[in-house]
Design a protein around this motif. Structure first.
Motif, PDB file in Angstrom:
ATOM      1  N   ASN A 296      -3.650  -1.413  -3.457  1.00 16.36           N
ATOM      2  CA  ASN A 296      -4.700  -0.555  -2.892  1.00 16.36           C
ATOM      3  C   ASN A 296      -4.531   0.913  -3.278  1.00 16.36           C
ATOM      4  N   LEU A 297      -3.406   1.243  -3.905  1.00 16.74           N
ATOM      5  CA  LEU A 297      -3.192   2.613  -4.393  1.00 16.74           C
ATOM      6  C   LEU A 297      -3.767   2.814  -5.799  1.00 16.74           C
ATOM      7  N   LEU A 298      -4.081   1.713  -6.478  1.00 15.08           N
ATOM      8  CA  LEU A 298      -4.482   1.787  -7.888  1.00 15.08           C
ATOM      9  C   LEU A 298      -5.676   2.693  -8.189  1.00 15.08           C
ATOM     10  N   PRO A 299      -6.715   2.746  -7.330  1.00 13.32           N
ATOM     11  CA  PRO A 299      -7.826   3.664  -7.633  1.00 13.32           C
ATOM     12  C   PRO A 299      -7.394   5.118  -7.786  1.00 13.32           C
ATOM     13  N   GLY A 300      -6.221   5.457  -7.282  1.00 13.41           N
ATOM     14  CA  GLY A 300      -5.703   6.811  -7.445  1.00 13.41           C
ATOM     15  C   GLY A 300      -5.562   7.198  -8.908  1.00 13.41           C
ATOM     16  N   ILE A 301      -5.355   6.211  -9.774  1.00 14.17           N
ATOM     17  CA  ILE A 301      -5.249   6.475 -11.206  1.00 14.17           C
ATOM     18  C   ILE A 301      -6.568   7.019 -11.747  1.00 14.17           C
ATOM     19  N   LEU A 302      -7.676   6.429 -11.313  1.00 14.02           N
ATOM     20  CA  LEU A 302      -8.997   6.908 -11.748  1.00 14.02           C
ATOM     21  C   LEU A 302      -9.300   8.275 -11.140  1.00 14.02           C
ATOM     22  N   VAL A 303      -8.896   8.460  -9.883  1.00 13.15           N
ATOM     23  CA  VAL A 303      -9.165   9.732  -9.207  1.00 13.15           C
ATOM     24  C   VAL A 303      -8.424  10.871  -9.894  1.00 13.15           C
ATOM     25  N   ILE A 304      -7.142  10.666 -10.222  1.00 16.31           N
ATOM     26  CA  ILE A 304      -6.373  11.754 -10.841  1.00 16.31           C
ATOM     27  C   ILE A 304      -6.878  12.031 -12.255  1.00 16.31           C
TER      28      ILE A 304
ATOM     29  N   LEU B 217      -7.155   9.790  -1.706  1.00 15.16           N
ATOM     30  CA  LEU B 217      -8.515   9.343  -1.991  1.00 15.16           C
ATOM     31  C   LEU B 217      -8.514   7.935  -2.598  1.00 15.16           C
ATOM     32  N   GLY B 218      -7.573   7.690  -3.502  1.00 19.20           N
ATOM     33  CA  GLY B 218      -7.482   6.377  -4.136  1.00 19.20           C
ATOM     34  C   GLY B 218      -7.164   5.282  -3.137  1.00 19.20           C
ATOM     35  N   THR B 219      -6.288   5.596  -2.168  1.00 24.43           N
ATOM     36  CA  THR B 219      -5.936   4.614  -1.149  1.00 24.43           C
ATOM     37  C   THR B 219      -7.130   4.280  -0.262  1.00 24.43           C
ATOM     38  N   VAL B 220      -7.916   5.296   0.090  1.00 24.43           N
ATOM     39  CA  VAL B 220      -9.134   5.061   0.886  1.00 24.43           C
ATOM     40  C   VAL B 220     -10.066   4.100   0.136  1.00 24.43           C
ATOM     41  N   ILE B 221     -10.243   4.350  -1.152  1.00 26.27           N
ATOM     42  CA  ILE B 221     -11.101   3.488  -1.966  1.00 26.27           C
ATOM     43  C   ILE B 221     -10.513   2.082  -2.065  1.00 26.27           C
ATOM     44  N   GLY B 222      -9.190   2.014  -2.317  1.00 27.44           N
ATOM     45  CA  GLY B 222      -8.531   0.723  -2.453  1.00 27.44           C
ATOM     46  C   GLY B 222      -8.583  -0.109  -1.181  1.00 27.44           C
ATOM     47  N   GLU B 223      -8.394   0.559  -0.027  1.00 29.97           N
ATOM     48  CA  GLU B 223      -8.486  -0.156   1.247  1.00 29.97           C
ATOM     49  C   GLU B 223      -9.913  -0.633   1.505  1.00 29.97           C
ATOM     50  N   TRP B 224     -10.877   0.199   1.133  1.00 26.46           N
ATOM     51  CA  TRP B 224     -12.282  -0.183   1.317  1.00 26.46           C
ATOM     52  C   TRP B 224     -12.647  -1.385   0.435  1.00 26.46           C
ATOM     53  N   LEU B 225     -12.128  -1.382  -0.800  1.00 26.26           N
ATOM     54  CA  LEU B 225     -12.404  -2.486  -1.714  1.00 26.26           C
ATOM     55  C   LEU B 225     -11.507  -3.697  -1.452  1.00 26.26           C
ATOM     56  N   ARG B 226     -10.440  -3.491  -0.665  1.00 22.72           N
ATOM     57  CA  ARG B 226      -9.499  -4.566  -0.314  1.00 22.72           C
ATOM     58  C   ARG B 226      -8.921  -5.210  -1.574  1.00 22.72           C
ATOM     59  N   ILE B 227      -8.457  -4.369  -2.485  1.00 18.59           N
ATOM     60  CA  ILE B 227      -7.927  -4.851  -3.761  1.00 18.59           C
ATOM     61  C   ILE B 227      -6.742  -5.782  -3.549  1.00 18.59           C
ATOM     62  N   GLU B 228      -5.831  -5.396  -2.682  1.00 16.58           N
ATOM     63  CA  GLU B 228      -4.638  -6.217  -2.422  1.00 16.58           C
ATOM     64  C   GLU B 228      -5.029  -7.597  -1.908  1.00 16.58           C
TER      65      GLU B 228
END
Length: 233
Positions: free
Chosen positions: A215-223, A65-76
């Motif tokens: 782009n994996l970073l949102p996973g921290i908020l999700v977990i 889920l975090g990766t989906v969010i990160g890719e959508w936000l294009r954090i990298e």
């Protein structure tokens, strides 16, 4: 002083980076071998952290889920843009890949349990022992990273200070809302998902595959959200 440990940690990264930049004139073959050694060490560190989870299934769900969010936000991409801007101003040939150094160092310094536990100790008890120990480790690590990745490592001191300083300042508020048991579980899961990200960094350093780790970073908020919901229901 609540922020003492966070300030020392940031300064240690800066000093370590500056020393590392003085070592950049070492032969290219030696640099390459050192980077391989760093990459292997980072992978081993990540594996040991990833195994801390009490329920690895939620780590997997959070990463997806975090990766989906990160890719959508294009954090990298955004971080890379900032790095490119700094490279234009400072000169890439002299500074190395700033974005790579910044992202790699930031994730290594932030996702471990010491960052959270140390900041909480600073805020709750003004005991800076954990963060001072972490400062020595980060200072040495930043020196090694900077010798190969360049000045981008120095800029990681900013998010390190903001992250740990923020936790320290709000430690009493966090403690009021989270029991010791819940906080221990949360730290374990954050350490685990951070470990997976550390493994990804190691893979990038080794050149096996370029993973957009930021782009994996949102996973921290999700977990964090999943652990809180599990606890209450």
């Amino acid at each position: 002083m609540v922020l003492f440990g966070s300030i020392v940690n940031a300064l240690a990264i800066i000093v370590g980076t500056l020393i590392g930049l003085l070592l950049r004139r070492i032969p290219e073959q030696m640099k390459e071998t050192v980077m391989m050694a760093i990459g292997l060490s980072v992978v081993v560190l990540g594996i040991s952290m990833a195994l801390k989870s009490e329920d690895f299934f939620i780590v997997i769900v959070s990463l997806v889920l975090g990766t989906v969010i990160g890719e959508w936000l294009r954090i990298e991409n955004h971080l890379q843009s900032v790095g490119n801007m700094l490279e234009r101003k400072l000169g890439k040939s002299e500074t190395g890949n700033i974005a790579q150094g910044f992202v790699t160092a930031t994730l290594i310094f932030l996702v471990g349990a010491m960052a959270i536990i140390g900041a909480l100790d600073s805020g709750l008890r003004q005991d800076h022992a954990v963060l001072l120990t972490k400062s020595m480790i980060d200072g040495f690590t930043s020196m090694i990273l900077a010798s190969t990745l360049g000045i981008g490592v120095l800029f990681s001191s900013i998010p390190v200070f903001l992250y740990q300083g923020g936790i320290a300042l709000f430690a009493n508020v966090i403690h009021q809302f989270l029991s010791d048991e819940l906080l221990e579980r949360l730290i374990a899961e954050l350490t685990s998902i951070g470990g997976v990200m550390i493994i990804a960094i190691g893979i990038n350093i080794l050149g096996l595959k370029q993973i957009r780790v930021a782009n994996l970073l949102p996973g921290i908020l999700v977990i964090t959200a999943i652990v809180l919901v599990q606890h209450h229901f």
